[in-house]
Design an enzyme around this catalytic site. Sequence first.
Site, PDB file in Angstrom:
ATOM      1  N   HIS A 199       0.817  -1.221   0.000  1.00  0.00           N
ATOM      2  CA  HIS A 199       0.000   0.000   0.000  1.00  0.00           C
ATOM      3  C   HIS A 199       0.852   1.273   0.000  1.00  0.00           C
ATOM      4  O   HIS A 199       0.332   2.362  -0.261  1.00  0.00           O
ATOM      5  CB  HIS A 199      -0.919   0.036   1.219  1.00  0.00           C
ATOM      6  CG  HIS A 199      -2.005  -0.987   1.209  1.00  0.00           C
ATOM      7  ND1 HIS A 199      -2.797  -1.216   0.107  1.00  0.00           N
ATOM      8  CD2 HIS A 199      -2.431  -1.860   2.163  1.00  0.00           C
ATOM      9  CE1 HIS A 199      -3.675  -2.178   0.386  1.00  0.00           C
ATOM     10  NE2 HIS A 199      -3.460  -2.581   1.624  1.00  0.00           N
TER      11      HIS A 199
ATOM     12  N   ASP B 270      -3.215 -10.220  -2.360  1.00  0.00           N
ATOM     13  CA  ASP B 270      -3.705  -9.737  -1.072  1.00  0.00           C
ATOM     14  C   ASP B 270      -5.172  -9.338  -1.253  1.00  0.00           C
ATOM     15  O   ASP B 270      -5.580  -8.887  -2.328  1.00  0.00           O
ATOM     16  CB  ASP B 270      -2.873  -8.532  -0.645  1.00  0.00           C
ATOM     17  CG  ASP B 270      -3.140  -8.080   0.787  1.00  0.00           C
ATOM     18  OD1 ASP B 270      -2.310  -8.357   1.662  1.00  0.00           O
ATOM     19  OD2 ASP B 270      -4.186  -7.438   1.004  1.00  0.00           O
TER      20      ASP B 270
ATOM     21  N   HIS C 289      -6.666  -6.844  -0.272  1.00  0.00           N
ATOM     22  CA  HIS C 289      -6.775  -5.399  -0.465  1.00  0.00           C
ATOM     23  C   HIS C 289      -6.034  -4.991  -1.735  1.00  0.00           C
ATOM     24  O   HIS C 289      -5.043  -5.619  -2.107  1.00  0.00           O
ATOM     25  CB  HIS C 289      -6.209  -4.655   0.747  1.00  0.00           C
ATOM     26  CG  HIS C 289      -6.814  -5.094   2.046  1.00  0.00           C
ATOM     27  ND1 HIS C 289      -6.148  -5.896   2.944  1.00  0.00           N
ATOM     28  CD2 HIS C 289      -8.042  -4.863   2.572  1.00  0.00           C
ATOM     29  CE1 HIS C 289      -6.945  -6.138   3.984  1.00  0.00           C
ATOM     30  NE2 HIS C 289      -8.092  -5.524   3.778  1.00  0.00           N
TER      31      HIS C 289
ATOM     32  N   ASP D 254      -4.840 -12.576   3.428  1.00  0.00           N
ATOM     33  CA  ASP D 254      -6.095 -12.108   3.992  1.00  0.00           C
ATOM     34  C   ASP D 254      -7.311 -12.419   3.123  1.00  0.00           C
ATOM     35  O   ASP D 254      -8.432 -12.036   3.464  1.00  0.00           O
ATOM     36  CB  ASP D 254      -6.027 -10.613   4.330  1.00  0.00           C
ATOM     37  CG  ASP D 254      -5.184  -9.809   3.366  1.00  0.00           C
ATOM     38  OD1 ASP D 254      -4.885 -10.319   2.276  1.00  0.00           O
ATOM     39  OD2 ASP D 254      -4.823  -8.666   3.702  1.00  0.00           O
TER      40      ASP D 254
END
Length: 379
Positions: free
Chosen positions: A139, A176, A178, A264
């Site tokens: 990120h 991931d 996200h 995740d």
Amino acid sequence: MSTGFFWHERCFWHDPGAIGVFASTGEYRQPQAASESPESKRRLKNLLEVSGLIDELQVVKAPPAPDEALQRFHTADYLARLQAGDAAQGGDAGDCAPYLPGSLAAARQSAGLAMGAVTAVARGELRNAYALCRPPGHHAEADQGRGFCLLGNIPVAVLQARAQGLVKRVAILDWDVHHGNGQQSAFYDDPEVLTISVHQDGNYPLETGAFEEFGSGDGRGTNLNLPLPPGCGLGAYDYAMQTLIVPAIEAFAPDMVIVACGYDACAKDPLGKMMLNSRAFGDMTRALRDLTARLCEGRLVFIHEGGYSEGYVPFCGHAVIQALSGSRIALPDPQNEEIAAWGYQDLQSHQRQLMDDWRRRWFGSFKSSGETHDASVRS
């Protein structure tokens, strides 16, 4: 050549503070350990030790990333702000990226592990590699940290390897749960880097990750987002791999494939709403291992990202590293069959329709070749 395993105790010492699942502390938020804690990573390494798989790997402790490498991606102002916070009482690197003193050393170490893994595989010193990085990096953007991430581990490693002439064309797959906004922002206009993110739609960050974000300028057609609806399971991820991810990487023909390997999307994660089991992560790894064997002499690097189930991440990571190394050391995962038996694990009609539309639009708009993609998008 063997599979490398890059880790360092320093990475486990990063402390984001007692913020729990929130972005910050507050009057009605009882302090608790941060979701991004060292335990899921430490337990993964412990499981590798107990199973004996680590004895089949080449264990490496690469040095921290130097300033020169960090500055290839991050702005001088942002690095100075990180340093100032680390020297004081800590701070927040940007959007939901808190840290306490000592975290910058861990972040430098984390980026150094990613650099070491990419460099060793690019030079042919290792067949492939896994870097147990923490804090995560996918990120982080050039001028700010985001979502638990302080430094962009993968952009730093890729830019360093390219500067050294070790790689030219790189494909980055981020699975991931996200969106991989850090890699996207780093290479959005770069025709030599294909960035693919398969993630839960509208989770984090809220403003990025749409399918329509194709890249810009010369890089148009080298950024592919697959924002899957919440509740996707084994069938949906398998379909995405077969019909979109593998064909897109194959068409791009990279010198190396790097995976931003978050866990995740597993069924036990508190910050995602997907339904994968450890076997699914192993299957995706085998698919990439076969693909890179055909495309780029097996040059494949995994960089550890998110995953917040302290009990289940180790099983998922072990499955990935077993598949990556070709080891016969398999662990009985007591959750595999239970998760696979959950409702809606099969590919659902709305999921298929969504991905079929993406496939039609993507491959209908951009040339399927290992050369520069068509800069025009046709409806």
